[in-house]
Scaffold this motif. Structure first.
Motif, PDB file in Angstrom:
ATOM      1  N   CYS A 109      90.876  53.326  87.610  1.00 16.41           N
ATOM      2  CA  CYS A 109      89.281  52.491  87.484  1.00 16.41           C
ATOM      3  C   CYS A 109      89.173  54.036  88.030  1.00 16.41           C
ATOM      4  CB  CYS A 109      89.087  51.086  88.363  1.00 16.41           C
ATOM      5  SG  CYS A 109      89.522  49.800  87.954  1.00 16.41           S
ATOM      6  N   GLU A 110      88.243  54.062  87.137  1.00 11.13           N
ATOM      7  CA  GLU A 110      86.464  55.281  88.058  1.00 11.13           C
ATOM      8  C   GLU A 110      85.896  54.510  89.047  1.00 11.13           C
ATOM      9  OE1 GLU A 110      83.203  58.524  86.749  1.00 11.13           O
ATOM     10  OE2 GLU A 110      84.387  57.333  84.849  1.00 11.13           O
ATOM     11  N   VAL A 111      86.062  54.942  90.169  1.00 12.32           N
ATOM     12  CA  VAL A 111      85.424  54.375  91.206  1.00 12.32           C
ATOM     13  C   VAL A 111      84.328  55.242  91.664  1.00 12.32           C
ATOM     14  CG1 VAL A 111      86.682  52.677  91.617  1.00 12.32           C
ATOM     15  CG2 VAL A 111      87.187  54.849  92.582  1.00 12.32           C
ATOM     16  N   SER A 112      82.884  54.419  92.534  1.00 12.97           N
ATOM     17  CA  SER A 112      82.176  55.020  93.095  1.00 12.97           C
ATOM     18  C   SER A 112      82.325  54.653  94.906  1.00 12.97           C
ATOM     19  CB  SER A 112      80.529  54.874  93.170  1.00 12.97           C
ATOM     20  OG  SER A 112      79.394  54.960  94.267  1.00 12.97           O
ATOM     21  N   TRP A 113      82.363  55.038  95.582  1.00 17.88           N
ATOM     22  CA  TRP A 113      82.553  54.967  97.014  1.00 17.88           C
ATOM     23  C   TRP A 113      80.836  55.222  97.577  1.00 17.88           C
ATOM     24  CZ3 TRP A 113      87.465  54.398  98.331  1.00 17.88           C
ATOM     25  CH2 TRP A 113      88.500  55.001  97.060  1.00 17.88           C
ATOM     26  N   ASP A 114      79.459  55.541  97.182  1.00 18.12           N
ATOM     27  CA  ASP A 114      78.326  55.143  97.341  1.00 18.12           C
ATOM     28  C   ASP A 114      78.386  54.046  97.697  1.00 18.12           C
ATOM     29  OD1 ASP A 114      78.226  57.898  96.936  1.00 18.12           O
ATOM     30  OD2 ASP A 114      76.756  57.492  95.212  1.00 18.12           O
ATOM     31  N   GLY A 115      77.002  53.682  99.078  1.00 21.91           N
ATOM     32  CA  GLY A 115      77.293  53.053  99.915  1.00 21.91           C
ATOM     33  C   GLY A 115      77.996  52.093 100.895  1.00 21.91           C
ATOM     34  N   PHE A 116      79.151  52.711 101.101  1.00 20.68           N
ATOM     35  CA  PHE A 116      80.452  52.584 101.696  1.00 20.68           C
ATOM     36  C   PHE A 116      80.383  53.263 103.015  1.00 20.68           C
ATOM     37  CE2 PHE A 116      81.301  50.355  97.589  1.00 20.68           C
ATOM     38  CZ  PHE A 116      81.153  49.154  98.239  1.00 20.68           C
ATOM     39  N   GLY A 117      79.386  54.114 103.212  1.00 18.77           N
ATOM     40  CA  GLY A 117      79.682  55.379 104.411  1.00 18.77           C
ATOM     41  C   GLY A 117      80.535  54.876 106.284  1.00 18.77           C
ATOM     42  N   ARG A 118      79.547  53.538 106.206  1.00 21.31           N
ATOM     43  CA  ARG A 118      80.196  52.584 107.507  1.00 21.31           C
ATOM     44  C   ARG A 118      81.952  52.630 107.542  1.00 21.31           C
ATOM     45  NH1 ARG A 118      76.137  47.982 108.314  1.00 21.31           N
ATOM     46  NH2 ARG A 118      76.889  48.872 110.102  1.00 21.31           N
ATOM     47  N   ASP A 119      82.487  52.081 106.074  1.00 24.69           N
ATOM     48  CA  ASP A 119      83.626  52.064 106.222  1.00 24.69           C
ATOM     49  C   ASP A 119      84.310  53.772 106.329  1.00 24.69           C
ATOM     50  OD1 ASP A 119      82.530  49.795 105.198  1.00 24.69           O
ATOM     51  OD2 ASP A 119      84.128  50.188 102.720  1.00 24.69           O
ATOM     52  N   LEU A 120      83.997  54.574 106.779  1.00 27.47           N
ATOM     53  CA  LEU A 120      84.815  55.432 106.954  1.00 27.47           C
ATOM     54  C   LEU A 120      84.216  56.188 108.791  1.00 27.47           C
ATOM     55  CD1 LEU A 120      83.741  58.400 104.020  1.00 27.47           C
ATOM     56  CD2 LEU A 120      86.049  56.704 104.337  1.00 27.47           C
ATOM     57  N   GLU A 121      84.090  54.771 109.092  1.00 28.68           N
ATOM     58  CA  GLU A 121      83.479  55.109 110.766  1.00 28.68           C
ATOM     59  C   GLU A 121      84.210  54.776 111.539  1.00 28.68           C
ATOM     60  OE1 GLU A 121      79.906  53.525 112.453  1.00 28.68           O
ATOM     61  OE2 GLU A 121      78.731  55.062 110.563  1.00 28.68           O
ATOM     62  N   THR A 122      84.788  54.952 112.805  1.00 26.07           N
ATOM     63  CA  THR A 122      85.960  54.416 113.431  1.00 26.07           C
ATOM     64  C   THR A 122      86.213  53.336 113.700  1.00 26.07           C
ATOM     65  OG1 THR A 122      84.612  55.110 115.107  1.00 26.07           O
ATOM     66  CG2 THR A 122      86.617  57.030 114.688  1.00 26.07           C
TER      67      THR A 122
END
Length: 211
Positions: A109-122
């Motif tokens: 699938c072609e995907v977007s990561w927009d809107g999930f920035g807090r997932d990359l926090e520790t």
């Protein structure tokens, strides 16, 4: 932890009903179908070693939910008969833009990561978490389901580990798992989890719902 620019625009996806992967959590998987063995072989050749866990949107796996979670293969072992035992560590949720046509036996699938920035926090935090009240309702749920638990471990676990682990492990319907995945924060995931537990207990419990 993955940076946003490391996350690919096209993901191989593994549609699996009831399986939930969350950011910063670990999901063990047993891979044995030929198409997913091929997916794993290709993923292991790539530098990122990332696959997307996603739930079917109906019977079978023809339709897909719009939101899944990408995981990096952090452990794997091969059995003598060619199967794999792997561990995925959750990186970030994603939104499906479109399915990619191609010649692979597995889906991409072609995907977007927009809107999930807090997932990359520790980590994520739940400032309104009442652990004692939560453990009380969890005790009732476990008793009703004839489940055992290591209560010392549950009492000592960090908030995020406790809430996410229970969200992944408890036996809820696929649509309920999807609601837990899509919860925008740890506090809303905890609220959703409590609602599901209370719903499971409804009818045999006369106490007021936990706030």
């Amino acid at each position: 932890m993955a940076k946003r620019f490391d996350l690919p625009g096209v993901l191989p996806v593994f549609p699996l009903p009831g399986a939930l992967l969350l950011p910063r959590s670990r999901l063990p998987l047993h891979i044995f179908e030929p198409r997913y063995l091929a997916m794993l072989d290709d993923a292991l050749k790539a530098e990122a070693r990332v696959i997307g866990m996603i739930q079917p949107s109906g019977p079978g796996d023809k339709g897909l939910q719009k939101i899944g979670c990408a995981g990096r293969i952090t452990q794997f072992s091969e059995t003598e008969d060619g199967r794999y035992m792997i561990t995925l560590t959750g990186l970030s949720r994603f939104r499906v833009r479109s399915e990619v046509d191609g010649f692979t036996p597995y889906r991409r699938c072609e995907v977007s990561w927009d809107g999930f920035g807090r997932d990359l926090e520790t980590s994520d935090h739940d400032t309104g978490f009442d652990r004692k009240a939560f453990l009380r309702i969890l005790d009732r749920f476990f008793a009703a389901q004839n489940l055992s638990a290591d209560w010392d471990t549950l009492k000592d676990a960090e908030d995020e580990l406790l809430i996410n682990s229970l969200s992944m492990l408890l036996d809820f319907a696929p649509e309920d798992k999807q609601a837990l995945l899509e919860a925008p924060s740890l506090s809303t995931r905890r609220e959703t989890l409590v609602t599901l537990i209370e719903y499971a207990l409804r009818g045999g419990c006369h106490e007021d719902p936990m706030q």
